[in-house]
Design a protein around this motif. Structure first.
Motif, PDB file in Angstrom:
ATOM      1  N   ALA B 480       0.867  -1.423  -0.248  1.00  0.00           N
ATOM      2  CA  ALA B 480      -0.179   0.167   0.282  1.00  0.00           C
ATOM      3  C   ALA B 480       0.722   0.807  -0.137  1.00  0.00           C
ATOM      4  O   ALA B 480       0.535   2.284  -0.810  1.00  0.00           O
ATOM      5  CB  ALA B 480      -0.621  -0.483   1.510  1.00  0.00           C
ATOM      6  N   THR B 514      -7.458   3.290  -0.433  1.00  0.00           N
ATOM      7  CA  THR B 514      -7.322   1.971   0.202  1.00  0.00           C
ATOM      8  C   THR B 514      -6.255   2.033   0.050  1.00  0.00           C
ATOM      9  O   THR B 514      -5.367   1.244   1.244  1.00  0.00           O
ATOM     10  CB  THR B 514      -6.917   1.354  -1.498  1.00  0.00           C
ATOM     11  N   THR B 515      -5.196   2.775   0.762  1.00  0.00           N
ATOM     12  CA  THR B 515      -3.700   3.394   0.926  1.00  0.00           C
ATOM     13  C   THR B 515      -3.609   3.520   3.131  1.00  0.00           C
ATOM     14  O   THR B 515      -3.498   2.565   3.175  1.00  0.00           O
ATOM     15  CB  THR B 515      -2.924   4.359   0.425  1.00  0.00           C
ATOM     16  N   ASN B 517      -6.602   2.286   4.426  1.00  0.00           N
ATOM     17  CA  ASN B 517      -6.915   1.294   4.715  1.00  0.00           C
ATOM     18  C   ASN B 517      -5.786  -0.294   4.998  1.00  0.00           C
ATOM     19  O   ASN B 517      -5.754  -1.070   5.411  1.00  0.00           O
ATOM     20  CB  ASN B 517      -8.324   0.332   4.038  1.00  0.00           C
ATOM     21  N   GLY B 518      -5.549   0.149   3.650  1.00  0.00           N
ATOM     22  CA  GLY B 518      -4.439  -1.051   3.602  1.00  0.00           C
ATOM     23  C   GLY B 518      -3.086  -1.313   4.030  1.00  0.00           C
ATOM     24  O   GLY B 518      -2.011  -1.870   4.263  1.00  0.00           O
ATOM     25  N   ALA B 519      -2.200  -0.014   4.340  1.00  0.00           N
ATOM     26  CA  ALA B 519      -0.973   0.111   5.029  1.00  0.00           C
ATOM     27  C   ALA B 519      -0.528  -1.316   6.494  1.00  0.00           C
ATOM     28  O   ALA B 519      -1.828  -0.448   7.101  1.00  0.00           O
ATOM     29  CB  ALA B 519      -0.710   1.553   4.855  1.00  0.00           C
ATOM     30  N   LEU B 520       0.198  -1.107   6.804  1.00  0.00           N
ATOM     31  CA  LEU B 520       1.107  -1.877   8.015  1.00  0.00           C
ATOM     32  C   LEU B 520       0.729  -0.784   8.871  1.00  0.00           C
ATOM     33  O   LEU B 520       0.578  -0.725   9.930  1.00  0.00           O
ATOM     34  CB  LEU B 520       1.744  -2.253   7.723  1.00  0.00           C
TER      35      LEU B 520
END
Lengths: 661, 617
Positions: B480, B514-515, B517-520
């Protein structure tokens, strides 16, 4: 144990498991990319995102490193989770647009094209870190690692130099899902599955070549290393239908039992590896047609109908067998055409007197025999293996058998990445989107899926359970429809109204006395082997019941006195296997002289091989000497009719059945 | 000096130190912060020593190079105690005057005094300067008083009193209770309650625990931690020791950027001095509590300011975050329970112990207590470090302390929270500065960088700048952040180059969502903030770039053109002389013309024009 809900299903999981593990052990697929069961979660790819709801609050997060909790609600397919997953895959695909497994994963999520461009389309590292962690955790070598950050991040050894500490153990290669790490050129460990595909393709090509070789060499007296009718004799549908129809055990067809046994052991390999028609149909056509799956049950209905018809002794539809569909045009169209090209000879309509032996072969080309094969090839344009999926009755028989096969395809959910590669590689389109399982009846063991599997989770073994849950399995109603159709059809054909009145249906030697129509599987190999081009497949003169069965047409060639090849080649022994002496006694018909046009040249008498069957004699009310037929001796070989120099219809014709009685 | 054996001995020593000092003795303090040193503060200091020696006043007057005073805009700063006479922008040349007049005779030098730009009045004393007057200084309080390299100076202002109190009078649980009651929240940005963090670490099983000062300050424009360590290193150290005692750790670290050589030097010296006095190391103040301290220098990766990446870096591994399913308080550095706090958080702890949680609670808002140090930078008159109570409005911060926008321009937006923060528009300038309010408007507290943007700022370009920073500073571990952020940057770059396309905004929003939501890690999750907030508040600017191919602020070079307004141009020729491309022509006293073919749109003509005669569109 902890209870949680995943995709609406209540799942029990062990304490300390991750959500991904819990889902996998419950057979629920969550696509993932950087996670392997024996390697610690890392959370790099972000493909396994799910929507998790806890205490009334929901968020999107990765499942590979999320420990299970009591009462947790997981939705791997919620709009937010799917949106995020789709973008993550899109981003990775944009980075590595040519990595095959990634393309499959993307296709499964509805990504047709990567949204972003890349300067290096050859990039195949998705930076999942499996190799780094495999080196660290599995091999415990720590030879490779990540270098640099952001876009510059890459996997390499220290200072990009060969590290003497590297044991070349290949763990990194084994875990790499994209085949980005190679040190054996061309073959990566992950790619081992492709060896199966290469093997299958080699077998398929070999089998097709053998098939063509055998048909080409179906020539009288030619000694081949294997029987020329090998493929037919391994065809269990021919065996079944001919034995039921003939109500006898046909020893010639025993090899078909081997096919059944092999199918019971390892599934539908006949279709995937052996069947020459299947090989041709595997070569082209779209894998994923928009055709309803219920069409697949047509083949089962056809099978049941054929068997039902066979019970009443009617084999009229056996021209619908894949082997016969392929053999007939070769035997009746292609090879005669090639022969004529190499030795063009006019048919001797009323030539000057010559001995039969001196007249070379005259091939007759039956173009109409190409039609069924043409249709099958044409339909393949709409779906890869259209024939095999929807129509093939032999496939249906083998499919029913393979449902009970010992070895079947299954997916090891514990290590599956859920990318859907197998789904997209299946030429039969039989892998379920839901759980990547497949119907062993439809699976042709072609191994295309194993070759595309990046995780090594697609396996063939004894673990898979038999499944009858597919929508295209024949229902009881469909089976009854099949039986009814078969029986009704058979009755209709048995009715005199449909019987042929054609008096020139001269069957091959010994056939008429042998319950011929109940055993002939309409393969056409007899016409190929007939040295005099005497045998032909009747298209319409014999009526539907006799459709595509062999008849002797003496005008194109007479049954050779020295030959018994058709009985030797007939796989179902519809034409009985006879010695030359026995065969010479078989009456196929009786010659009848048409005195109105006979010019009394008496060439026929010279040509008749049977002593005393045709003699000079006078006929009351007519002048001169005519050929006189002794019906008790005439076997109807047609030598007289062949040699008759009258143009058009001969003055002496063989009529069936024999009038000896 | 023998090691101090008890709290009493510390007090005795303190009395001794104070006894040697005359509070009425004239003391010249020169700001020794990095900013003032860059403006030749060292030369000013040298000049004072020389000047005093020449006048024979060396023994009667102390000269001190202190830590950063905060008013960096006007450095080098000189404050003369005890009156607190304030001379900003002192040069070495002015020093002899100061010595001969102010020091020797007590005269105020009018022309050196600070002139309030708002009122035009000269201000004599430091505490009357609006920049200082409006602040509430707790952490920065002692920066201007003490020599950061002198432990005596720190002890003289009450240093290590809190540590002594904790070790002699309080149990660890009481310390944690006090910190919890103070409602202190982490000053690194996320605002996690410090007391709870300590409690978790205390309860975590195991004997080996660690405490870490996070001084890896990487936000562009932020330098509060640096100034605190450079100005008052002992306060940070004291806070850390109190925390170590509370959680039961016996080893403390500071993770500090190697780009801060002076801070590294000072904190190292502070630790050495403290150890020499028995305030660090074995058996601190005879209490039986021991704690060692090590300085760990970071190599400059932005991501290493993220706690889990910081710990991996300290372990000698690549600085990558890992998922925080398990808190560092359970398994942090070397998988041991670890408390990691921001420099400012640690430094606040001694104040809370000394003055009590109730005092701390009296400052700030309901959810955010205490003060916060901001680095106020950008297009504001008084750039510098400001410490304000939580809950002050952005507008007050900019107008009252920052002295308004430069050149009388209008405020457009404020970027808070660094590159992962967001741009707050002028319309929301009345929102409060605290954790909740900033999050509500789409930004965040971050470590306290506050970049003021005026009307000449292009918001798309600003977002592009921050996304460029975020993409080059992404560690690259997760898809992400590594792939998503750079794609956003690419789109923004396209837009600022006039190649924006229909659908770019939707794509940016999708990527942002989405980044997020998706990033670590938190850095990745907040990385899209600059884009998302500018899209939220300045969508029209994006549309102008994409649809009309215009940059309303006149920043994006591919979208603008410069021209001379003939009615305003006086023909002075200034622009002509300064144009690097020789694109401007015109006779003297005649309106000039810009050759669009030659113009590279650098904007120099516009900057130098005194008559606003250069138009940009």
């Amino acid at each position: 144990m902890v209870a949680l809900t995943i995709n609406g299903e209540l799942v029990e999981a062990k304490e300390g498991m991750t959500v991904l593990e819990a889902a996998n052990s419950a057979g629920i697929g969550i696509p993932h990319l950087c996670s392997e069961p024996d390697i610690k979660p890392y959370g790099a790819c972000r493909v396994c995102v799910v929507e998790v709801t806890r205490n009334g609050r929901s968020s999107v997060t990765t499942s590979c490193d999320l420990p299970v909790e009591e009462g947790m609600v997981i939705d791997a397919r919620s709009p937010a989770a799917l949106k995020t997953r789709k973008m993550m895959v899109d981003l990775l695909l944009s980075r590595c647009p040519n990595v095959r497994p990634l393309k499959h994963l993307a296709a499964g999520l509805g990504i047709k094209q990567p949204s972003f461009s890349t300067e290096n389309p050859a990039e195949d590292c998705i930076l999942c870190g499996l190799c780094v962690r495999a080196c660290d955790e599995v091999a415990q070598k720590d030879v490779i690692g990540f270098v640099d950050r952001g876009q510059q991040r890459k996997v390499t050894t220290a200072y990009d130099q060969a590290d003497p500490y590297c044991a070349s153990c290949g763990k990194c290669i084994k875990y790499c899902p994209t085949g980005a790490i190679e040190h054996v050129p061309g073959i990566t460990v992950k790619g081992l599955g492709r060896i199966w595909i290469y093997l299958r393709q080699a077998v398929q090509v070999g089998m097709l070549a053998l098939f063509l070789y055998l048909i080409y060499n179906t020539v009288r007296g030619k000694v081949l290393p294997v029987p020329a009718n090998l493929f037919s004799r391994f065809d269990p549908l021919m065996a079944l239908v001919a034995m039921i129809g003939g109500k006898e055990l046909i020893a010639n067809m025993i090899p078909a039992l081997i096919t059944i046994v092999v199918t019971l052991l390892i599934g539908r390999v006949w279709c995937g590896w052996i069947c020459p028609l299947g090989t041709v149909l595997h070569a082209y056509g779209p894998k994923f047609p928009k055709l309803p799956n219920w069409l697949r049950s047509i083949k089962y209905i056809l099978l049941i109908a054929f068997v039902g018809g066979a019970l009443l002794g009617v084999l009229a539809f056996m021209w619908f067998d894949p082997i016969t569909i392929f053999v007939r045009p070769l035997a009746g169209t292609v090879f005669p055409y090639l022969l004529q090209k190499s030795a063009p000879i006019a048919i001797p309509d009323g030539l000057a007197a010559q001995r039969v032996a001196e007249i070379p072969l005259r091939p007759l080309i039956h173009r109409e025999l190409l039609i069924p094969l043409g249709i099958v090839l044409f339909l393949n344009l709409f779906a890869k293996r259209f024939w095999c999926r929807y129509l093939c009755p032999l496939g249906a028989l083998i499919a029913l058998t393979s449902k009970f096969a010992l070895i079947k395809r299954y997916v090891d959910k514990k290590i599956c990445f859920e990318w859907g590669c197998c789904l997209h590689s299946c030429p039969m389109d039989t892998i379920a989107y839901k759980d990547l399982s497949s119907d062993p009846g439809e699976c042709i063991m072609c191994m295309d899926c194993i070759g595309d599997c990046p995780s090594g989770s697609t396996k063939f073994g004894r673990k898979a359970k038999p499944t009858w849950v597919y929508s295209y399995d024949p229902s009881r109603r469909k089976a009854l429809v099949g039986v009814a159709a078969g029986v009704a059809g058979a009755f209709l054909l048995r009715m005199d109204a449909f019987k042929s009145k054609y008096q020139y249906l001269i069957r091959p030697p010994g056939a008429e006395q042998n319950n011929f129509l109940s055993k002939c599987i309409r393969c056409g190999q007899c016409i190929k082997i007939c040295p005099n081009n005497a045998l032909h497949l009747v298209a319409k003169e014999g009526g539907i019941e006799s459709h595509l069965t062999p008849v002797l047409i003496p005008r194109t060639g007479a049954c050779d006195w020295e030959c018994n090849s058709c009985g030797q080649i007939c796989p179902t022994q519809a034409i009985p296997k006879l010695s030359l002496e026995q065969k010479r006694k078989q009456q196929m018909g009786t010659a009848v002289v048409n005195t109105e046009i006979c010019i009394r040249c008496l060439l026929c008498i010279k040509e008749c091989p049977v002593k005393g069957a045709l003699v000079q004699g006078t006929i009351e009310g007519l002048k001169g000497k005519y050929p006189i037929v002794d019906a008790t001796k005439c076997i109807g070989c047609g030598a007289c009719e062949f040699i008759c120099p009258i143009k058009g219809e001969a003055a002496i014709r063989v009529e069936a059945p024999p009038k000896s009685a | 000096m023998a090691k101090l054996q008890s709290a009493t001995e510390l007090e005795t020593w303190r009395k001794d130190v104070l006894a040697t000092r005359d509070p009425n003795k004239q003391t010249i303090t020169i700001c020794g912060g990095t900013g003032c040193r860059a403006l030749e503060g060292q030369a000013v200091s040298d000049a004072f020593h020389a000047g005093l020696a020449a006048q024979g006043l060396a023994s009667q007057v102390d000269v001190k190079m202190t830590g950063c005073h905060g008013f960096c805009e006007r450095g080098p700063l000189v404050v003369i105690f005890p009156q607190r006479i304030f001379y900003p922008g002192v040069t070495a040349k002015a020093v002899p005057d100061i010595v001969s007049k102010t020091i020797a005779k007590g005269e105020i030098i009018e022309k050196l005094l600070y002139e309030d730009p708002a009122t035009g009045k000269k201000i004599t004393y430091e505490y009357d300067v609006p920049f200082y007057r409006e602040q509430r200084r707790v952490l920065m309080e002692d920066n201007g008083l003490i020599d950061p390299t002198s432990i005596e100076d720190y002890v003289a202002v009450g240093g290590y009193k809190a540590l002594a109190k904790v070790l002699s009078e309080m149990t660890p649980d009481q310390v944690i209770e006090e910190v919890k009651r103070s409602k202190l929240r982490g000053r690194g940005g996320a605002g996690f309650p410090t007391g709870r963090k300590w409690e978790d670490a205390r309860k975590a099983p195991g004997d080996t625990k660690y405490v870490i000062i996070n001084a890896d300050e990487g936000d562009p424009g932020a330098y509060q931690d640096r100034s605190l360590i450079e100005g008052n290193p002992h306060s940070v150290l004291e806070g850390l020791l109190i925390g170590a005692y509370a959680v039961g750790a016996h080893r403390g670290f500071i993770y500090i950027r190697n780009e801060y050589p002076m801070a590294v030097q000072y904190i190292t010296k502070a630790a050495k001095d403290a150890e020499a006095y028995g305030l660090l190391g074995e058996n601190i103040l005879g209490s039986g509590f021991s704690c060692t301290f090590d300085v760990h220098r970071g190599a400059g990766a932005f991501v290493c300011g993220e706690s889990s990446a910081l710990m991996r870096s300290m372990e000698g591994k690549p600085g990558e975050p890992r998922s925080k399913r398990i808190h560092a308080t359970e398994s942090g550095l070397w998988d041991k329970p670890t408390v990691l706090n921001n420099t400012k958080t640690w430094a606040l702890v001694p104040h809370i112990i000394n003055r009590g949680a109730d005092w701390f609670n009296s400052i700030g808002t309901e959810g955010s207590k205490g003060t916060m140090v901001f680095s106020l930078v950008g297009k504001v008159n008084n750039t510098g470090l400001v410490e304000v109570p939580m809950g002050i409005t952005i507008r007050r911060l900019i107008n009252d302390i920052g002295g308004g926008i430069r050149d009388g321009k209008k405020l457009k937006a404020v970027q808070t929270g660094g590159p992962s923060g967001g741009c707050i528009p002028e319309s929301l300038a009345d929102s409060q500065v605290d954790y909740e309010s900033l999050t509500k408007v789409g930004s965040m507290m971050g470590s306290g960088a506050m970049i003021v943007l005026d009307e000449d700022t292009c918001m798309v370009d600003t977002a592009r700048y921050f996304m460029g920073f975020n993409s080059s500073e992404s560690c690259g571990k997760c898809t992400a952040c590594r792939e998503g952020v750079v794609r956003m940057y690419n789109i923004l770059e396209r837009i600022t180059h006039g190649k924006g396309e229909e659908g770019d905004i939707a794509q940016l929003e999708l990527l942002g969502e989405t980044t997020r939501n998706g990033a670590l890690c938190a850095l990745g999750r907040t990385a899209p903030n600059p884009v998302l907030t500018t899209l939220r508040y300045f969508r029209d600017e994006y549309e102008a770039h994409i649809k009309d191919k215009k940059c309303p602020a006149g920043v994006c070079k591919d979208l603008i053109s410069f021209s001379v307004l003939a009615d305003k141009c006086t023909g002075c020729g200034l622009c002509k002389r300064n144009c690097p491309q020789e694109a401007i022509s015109g006779e003297k006293k005649q309106a000039h013309v810009i050759d669009q073919q030659k113009c590279i749109r650098c904007g120099i003509c516009r900057e130098v024009c005194r008559f606003d005669a250069i138009k940009v569109e």
